[in-house]
Motif scaffolding. Structure first.
Motif, PDB file in Angstrom:
ATOM      1  N   ALA A 163       0.831  -1.205   0.000  1.00 42.07           N
ATOM      2  CA  ALA A 163       0.000   0.000   0.000  1.00 42.07           C
ATOM      3  C   ALA A 163       0.866   1.255   0.000  1.00 42.07           C
ATOM      4  N   LYS A 164       0.354   2.315  -0.632  1.00 44.10           N
ATOM      5  CA  LYS A 164       1.107   3.564  -0.726  1.00 44.10           C
ATOM      6  C   LYS A 164       0.325   4.698  -0.069  1.00 44.10           C
ATOM      7  N   TRP A 165       1.010   5.471   0.735  1.00 48.05           N
ATOM      8  CA  TRP A 165       0.485   6.745   1.234  1.00 48.05           C
ATOM      9  C   TRP A 165       1.220   7.848   0.481  1.00 48.05           C
ATOM     10  N   VAL A 166       0.442   8.785  -0.075  1.00 47.58           N
ATOM     11  CA  VAL A 166       1.010   9.734  -1.022  1.00 47.58           C
ATOM     12  C   VAL A 166       0.530  11.144  -0.689  1.00 47.58           C
ATOM     13  N   THR A 205       1.073  -3.841   4.073  1.00 46.14           N
ATOM     14  CA  THR A 205      -0.141  -4.353   4.704  1.00 46.14           C
ATOM     15  C   THR A 205      -0.747  -5.546   3.971  1.00 46.14           C
ATOM     16  N   GLY A 206      -0.911  -5.429   2.668  1.00 43.41           N
ATOM     17  CA  GLY A 206      -1.555  -6.498   1.915  1.00 43.41           C
ATOM     18  C   GLY A 206      -0.737  -7.783   1.946  1.00 43.41           C
ATOM     19  N   THR A 240     -10.866 -14.064   9.883  1.00 39.00           N
ATOM     20  CA  THR A 240     -10.230 -13.409   8.736  1.00 39.00           C
ATOM     21  C   THR A 240     -10.564 -11.917   8.696  1.00 39.00           C
ATOM     22  N   ASP A 241     -11.820 -11.569   8.962  1.00 32.38           N
ATOM     23  CA  ASP A 241     -12.193 -10.153   8.928  1.00 32.38           C
ATOM     24  C   ASP A 241     -11.615  -9.393  10.120  1.00 32.38           C
ATOM     25  N   TYR A 242     -11.528 -10.075  11.267  1.00 31.26           N
ATOM     26  CA  TYR A 242     -10.873  -9.460  12.431  1.00 31.26           C
ATOM     27  C   TYR A 242      -9.408  -9.168  12.099  1.00 31.26           C
ATOM     28  N   LEU A 243      -8.738 -10.143  11.489  1.00 27.91           N
ATOM     29  CA  LEU A 243      -7.349  -9.960  11.054  1.00 27.91           C
ATOM     30  C   LEU A 243      -7.229  -8.798  10.073  1.00 27.91           C
ATOM     31  N   SER A 244      -8.139  -8.735   9.120  1.00 26.04           N
ATOM     32  CA  SER A 244      -8.120  -7.661   8.130  1.00 26.04           C
ATOM     33  C   SER A 244      -8.248  -6.294   8.801  1.00 26.04           C
ATOM     34  N   GLY A 245      -9.224  -6.149   9.695  1.00 25.12           N
ATOM     35  CA  GLY A 245      -9.416  -4.879  10.395  1.00 25.12           C
ATOM     36  C   GLY A 245      -8.193  -4.498  11.210  1.00 25.12           C
ATOM     37  N   LEU A 246      -7.635  -5.485  11.873  1.00 26.21           N
ATOM     38  CA  LEU A 246      -6.473  -5.264  12.733  1.00 26.21           C
ATOM     39  C   LEU A 246      -5.260  -4.794  11.908  1.00 26.21           C
TER      40      LEU A 246
END
Lengths: 323, 323
Positions: free
Chosen positions: B153-156, B171-172, B237-243
């Protein structure tokens, strides 16, 4: 000589991917060992008993119905039976009080040791299985912080003869999955020997970064290092290792598991101990010596307490051999 | 009508694991598309030309030698050719000035777009390939912070008509490798629909933790949540994603990529955009609308600038068709 003083015991180190049985003398000397790939995940139809009996048959033929002890993941939800977790703070006696003795069809016994939980952890109780036995083997007399490297590394506070509190960091899991499966490390090549210079560069990136950067930021340096020519493929894995373990130390420090200049112990029995000791040194910590066979020592200590507590059941195998 | 106003172009989205070609009208409308699994890693003996020619043959038969444009990983070290990185700060014109036009055997051309580098990054220059084109498609007129979700992921920061600076967070990659390969998520079951409640609990764990805990600490909650009954396998899986995504926002905030209450844009074309928008909302950010087809728009903008700069070469395909 009492039975306890001469008795041989079998201690199991039965994890998810491997089976190891040790034939242990009362002084902790390992007289023989058996290692197979029959880890918990490989056992078909829950036939843990069959796997165990086949493995230790030669020892039983030679020595009779030796008592068997097992700590760790074999006593977990996916293992033979699910053992309870003893709540911290806990002494060796608290662990011994929660063993479960399961009779075997031939008259012997297998005794499962409990795990340990820290209910003060956020947001869910933290847990360990097996490390508590290593901690008992290290000794609970000194007040000290201990780190146990692994897939799920543990930082532990020992004080007043107890395991007081602990916390898990998933360092080994991050390193393992990234080094095997990520784009980050796709071009990495494993060198014949660890590249400690590359390793320490990874440590320094995290330790010396003045920005409030975290692991998600730092990890990309493995790839940009390669792209920019700052790292060659043979350096990437050790750089990643240094970076990830240093991130563990950084988090542990922020959470006050240690302070500058303190003395800690690193407990384990594989190459990770050297990795962690080097990072500890890089963070200015000094090291308390720790035995490599802490797991066996701890299991023996807990076994002896349990045998005093349940003499009839646990002496059964022994008596039968002498009868 | 000029050739430029009527010209169809072929835009490639050729990544490591998939090949996609779009037949694009001058207004950005996608008239046709071809998608195959011939990602860069699947191309044998470097025969990118063959893969391309076979894929777009029907369009060339119908429309002549349409110019082909390609941004992203196909222009990387493991791709067709390694394109340079334009240093930030950069305008669309700076990117267009560094395209590389490669003649094809049949008289057409493929034009590779450069990547972007931020040489102020620590410890190695940061890089992007493809996201710079999406940013041009979003538009560089507003001063705004943009996040582009993805494996890396990029923050720009966009300001003064330029892409000023950026930073990658992996992150991904962490989410993907852990959800597919870790013990943490071993028992997780994918629900039919995202469990946004579980997702937001993972976000809240990171956002609301008063301790200076990091990702290595927080991640173990996926497992202890399951062990303690706080999470069922369908939630993990969704908990992991949010975290994990919340950890990205926490790092980005600490590094001052955004401040409380700011307005940011999330740019992408898949389900991750919703994931990131929800986390942005949970962090109190408001959202600037962003087009889903930013990559195509950006590629067209850069293509037009390049065509004005190199009219002879890039109009060649067009002229040949009309001849």
């Amino acid at each position: 000589m009492t039975a306890n003083a001469t008795r041989l015991r079998i201690i199991l180190d039965w994890g998810t991917t491997s089976f190891r049985a040790l034939l242990v003398a009362p002084d902790g000397t390992v007289q023989d060992s058996i290692e197979t790939e029959m880890g918990i995940h490989s056992v078909k139809d829950g036939d843990f008993l069959g796997v165990l009996q086949r493995a230790i048959a030669p020892w039983r033929t030679a020595h009779g119905l030796l008592p068997v002890y097992a700590a760790g993941m074999i006593g977990s939800r996916n293992g033979w039976i699910e053992m309870p977790y003893v709540p911290a703070p806990a002494r060796a006696e608290d662990l011994a009080a929660q063993v479960k003795i399961v009779p075997l069809p031939d008259g012997g016994t297998i005794t499962f040791l409990p795990g340990l939980t820290d209910c003060s952890a956020h947001p869910f109780p933290d847990v360990m299985r097996g490390e508590e036995t290593q901690l008992v083997g290290l000794g609970l007399e000194r007040d000290i912080t201990v780190v146990l490297p692994g897939t799920h590394a543990k930082w532990v506070r020992i004080a007043g003869g107890r395991i007081v509190a602990f916390q898990t960091l998933v360092t080994g899991e991050i390193f393992g999955t990234l080094s095997r499966h990520s784009f980050l490390a796709k071009v990495a090549r494993k060198p014949a020997m660890p590249d400690w210079d590359a390793f320490l560069k990874g440590v320094a990136l995290v330790r010396d970064d003045k920005r409030p950067a975290g692991l998600l930021t730092h990890l990309f340096a493995v790839r940009t290092g390669w792209l920019s020519g700052g790292l060659v493929p043979e350096q990437m894995t050790d750089y990643l290792s240094g970076l990830v373990v240093a991130s563990e130390f950084q988090e542990a420090k922020a959470l006050e598991w240690f302070k500058d200049g303190e003395r800690i112990a690193v407990v384990g029995d594989d190459d990770l101990v050297e990795v962690y000791e080097r990072v500890a040194g890089a963070f200015g910590l000094s090291l308390e010596p720790a035995p490599e066979d802490a797991a066996v020592r701890g299991c023996l200590i807990i076994a002896r307490i349990a045998e005093e507590r349940y003499p009839t059941v646990l002496a059964g195998a022994d008596r039968q051999r002498r009868a």
